[in-house]
Design a protein around this motif. Sequence first.
Motif, mmCIF file in Angstrom:
data_model
loop_
_atom_site.group_PDB
_atom_site.id
_atom_site.type_symbol
_atom_site.label_atom_id
_atom_site.label_comp_id
_atom_site.label_asym_id
_atom_site.label_seq_id
_atom_site.Cartn_x
_atom_site.Cartn_y
_atom_site.Cartn_z
ATOM 1 N N GLY A 1 53.708 49.242 4.331
ATOM 2 C CA GLY A 1 52.679 49.195 3.291
ATOM 3 C C GLY A 1 52.545 50.531 2.591
ATOM 4 N N GLU A 2 51.317 51.018 2.507
ATOM 5 C CA GLU A 2 51.053 52.293 1.830
ATOM 6 C C GLU A 2 51.301 53.480 2.760
ATOM 7 N N ASN A 3 51.642 53.215 4.003
ATOM 8 C CA ASN A 3 51.813 54.292 4.982
ATOM 9 C C ASN A 3 53.269 54.729 5.075
ATOM 10 N N SER A 4 53.460 55.966 5.522
ATOM 11 C CA SER A 4 54.821 56.408 5.782
ATOM 12 C C SER A 4 54.994 56.522 7.297
ATOM 13 N N TYR A 5 56.198 56.815 7.725
ATOM 14 C CA TYR A 5 56.506 56.966 9.146
ATOM 15 C C TYR A 5 55.489 57.909 9.814
ATOM 16 N N GLY A 6 54.946 57.504 10.936
ATOM 17 C CA GLY A 6 54.045 58.388 11.684
ATOM 18 C C GLY A 6 52.583 58.013 11.525
ATOM 19 N N ALA A 7 51.758 59.027 11.337
ATOM 20 C CA ALA A 7 50.311 58.821 11.339
ATOM 21 C C ALA A 7 49.844 57.927 10.183
ATOM 22 N N GLY A 8 48.816 57.118 10.448
ATOM 23 C CA GLY A 8 48.295 56.206 9.428
ATOM 24 C C GLY A 8 46.831 56.443 9.061
ATOM 25 N N ALA A 9 46.227 57.455 9.672
ATOM 26 C CA ALA A 9 44.792 57.746 9.430
ATOM 27 C C ALA A 9 43.925 56.515 9.685
ATOM 28 N N ALA A 10 44.247 55.765 10.714
ATOM 29 C CA ALA A 10 43.522 54.521 11.001
ATOM 30 C C ALA A 10 42.046 54.786 11.249
ATOM 31 N N GLY A 11 41.218 53.904 10.720
ATOM 32 C CA GLY A 11 39.778 53.994 10.944
ATOM 33 C C GLY A 11 39.031 54.693 9.828
ATOM 34 N N LEU A 12 39.688 55.601 9.148
ATOM 35 C CA LEU A 12 39.015 56.394 8.117
ATOM 36 C C LEU A 12 38.476 55.534 6.973
ATOM 37 N N ARG A 13 39.358 54.736 6.382
ATOM 38 C CA ARG A 13 38.929 53.935 5.229
ATOM 39 C C ARG A 13 37.881 52.903 5.628
ATOM 40 N N MET A 14 38.094 52.249 6.778
ATOM 41 C CA MET A 14 37.124 51.231 7.230
ATOM 42 C C MET A 14 35.734 51.819 7.335
ATOM 43 N N CYS A 15 35.655 52.998 7.953
ATOM 44 C CA CYS A 15 34.345 53.586 8.207
ATOM 45 C C CYS A 15 33.669 54.030 6.919
ATOM 46 N N ILE A 16 34.443 54.578 5.989
ATOM 47 C CA ILE A 16 33.825 55.020 4.730
ATOM 48 C C ILE A 16 33.387 53.823 3.875
ATOM 49 N N ILE A 17 34.226 52.794 3.801
ATOM 50 C CA ILE A 17 33.837 51.605 3.035
ATOM 51 C C ILE A 17 32.618 50.939 3.690
ATOM 52 N N ASP A 18 32.570 50.994 5.007
ATOM 53 C CA ASP A 18 31.398 50.487 5.741
ATOM 54 C C ASP A 18 30.144 51.244 5.285
ATOM 55 N N LEU A 19 30.232 52.561 5.250
ATOM 56 C CA LEU A 19 29.089 53.378 4.826
ATOM 57 C C LEU A 19 28.658 53.061 3.392
ATOM 58 N N LEU A 20 29.663 52.931 2.508
ATOM 59 C CA LEU A 20 29.341 52.656 1.102
ATOM 60 C C LEU A 20 28.614 51.325 0.953
ATOM 61 N N ASN A 21 29.026 50.338 1.754
ATOM 62 C CA ASN A 21 28.385 49.028 1.676
ATOM 63 C C ASN A 21 26.991 49.037 2.290
ATOM 64 N N ILE A 22 26.823 49.809 3.344
ATOM 65 C CA ILE A 22 25.480 49.938 3.937
ATOM 66 C C ILE A 22 24.546 50.600 2.926
ATOM 67 N N LYS A 23 25.075 51.612 2.274
ATOM 68 C CA LYS A 23 24.283 52.324 1.260
ATOM 69 C C LYS A 23 23.872 51.356 0.145
ATOM 70 N N ARG A 24 24.825 50.587 -0.333
ATOM 71 C CA ARG A 24 24.543 49.662 -1.429
ATOM 72 C C ARG A 24 23.456 48.664 -1.033
ATOM 73 N N LYS A 25 23.586 48.144 0.189
ATOM 74 C CA LYS A 25 22.595 47.177 0.675
ATOM 75 C C LYS A 25 21.207 47.799 0.787
ATOM 76 N N MET A 26 21.150 49.018 1.300
ATOM 77 C CA MET A 26 19.845 49.669 1.483
ATOM 78 C C MET A 26 19.212 50.017 0.164
#
Length: 469
Positions: free
Chosen positions: A441-466
């Motif tokens: 996909g958008e990743n290259s060989y090795g590290a994928g920074a897993a968890g980063l995008r999920m957590c930030i999008i989670d925060l943005l959606n919580i913010k929007r709801k609040m």
Amino acid sequence: MKVEFNKKADFEIIFLNDEIKKEKKDFFKLMQYEHKGTCLDIANSKLYLALSPKLTYAALTSTIAQAIKQIRHLNIKSVKIDYINIDCHFNSVYSIIYGAISALYEFNKYQKEKKKINIEKIILNTQEDEDKKEGANLALILADSSAYVKDIVNEIPSTYTQESFEEDAKKLAKENNLELKVYKDDYLKKENMNAFLAVNRASAYEARLIHLTYKPKKALKKIVYVGKGLVYDTGGLSLKPADYMLTMKSDKSGAAAVLGIIKAASQLKLPFEIHAIIGAAQNCISEKAYMPDDVIISREGVSIEVRNTDAEGRLVLADCLSYAQDLKPDYLIDLATLTGACVVGLGEYTSAIMGYNEDLQNEFYAHSKRSGEYACILHFNPHLASLIKSKIADISNTSSSRYGGAITAGLFLGEFIKEEYKDKWLHLDIAGPAYVEKDWGENSYGAGAAGLRMCIIDLLNIKRKMEKK
Ligand code: BES
Ligand code: ZN
Ligand code: ZN
């Protein structure tokens, strides 16, 4: 990297539609292009791209990335990309731009021959507006944080030690105006963090508990992230077989992600008080190493029978989660490359979401889908909970069964979450996508920074709801 709208560029990525199919009929026939994947028209500096009719955010990001990967070594400075809206909000802009930028990431500092990438500007083929600008800004910040996380995870174990985490945290704190506390062995001893200390005992470096805080003026919630920071995991005396040990430099991915999350959150100026807590240790072998059969009293006072020194992440996290709850969080998430079982169960590309609160899990899962990352809920189960009982201590660090290893590890962590925080806690096992020895996909060989995008999008959606309330 720059993102602009509706301008000329050196190269164009064009989404296929009926009109273009008609117009380019002869060319596509000549190229034997059957409207699937991409078709390069190098003479005209164009790449035609067929999008799947059922387009998810993840598919959009990864498709754009595949296209960019095909042209990234061309001598071009700017690329124009068609725009498609798959949602009423900024997510498509975010998905497209994130895919394009992350396709340019490479970890090549140890290679003499580096292929140059000249792309420095991405033009989106659409009219600019506030939402789109916000989406582009989010993509830029997340792509930057994700490259930052990947560089940490990809760095080699002889270079990246517990000290490196301290140095990186110091730099991050300075650049982003964060509060920082760094604790070493003496403090950990004083705090009875014996589980954390045991794991690090055979290392040449002291353990580090690193605590970064981002405090905006009016915070809507207090959110604490805890990351597993095993700079290397040999397995300890329960030594890993050689081929399983390989890639264990990636056992610091949870901690790296937590650094990335606080970096992105502060740059996005999110209205949450955010704490990033890292347990940095190295699971090694020496005459000082902790041993199978040991019993350790953790910070929470829970005694742990060590039946396998390779189940070390949960020991570090047990004490760090205990420390984290002292901060009285409204929301507590830990990220860890915790189990091989998670990778066996879900495959390399998907993270697991666990916890006691089903609504919280469902909400996080829904947000993860908008992030472009893959995740899946693994449900706790009372029959699995009984597998981590010990005959001589309060709990065992391994399960008595070979089945359900990702969940029993999650349940082990759950034993260190106090009643009042049980419904506020999520555990993310990122063992698969944190490090994949393939381009995907958008990743290259090795590290994928897993968890980063999920957590930030989670925060943005919580913010929007609040803010709606
Ligand atoms: N760091 C590993 C988990 C892991 C494995 C992450 C593969 C990424 C890829 C963890 O510390 C570990 O070794 N877990 C053991 C636990 C077992 C001994 C109960 C495992 O999963 O085998
Ligand atoms: Zn291990
Ligand atoms: Zn580990």
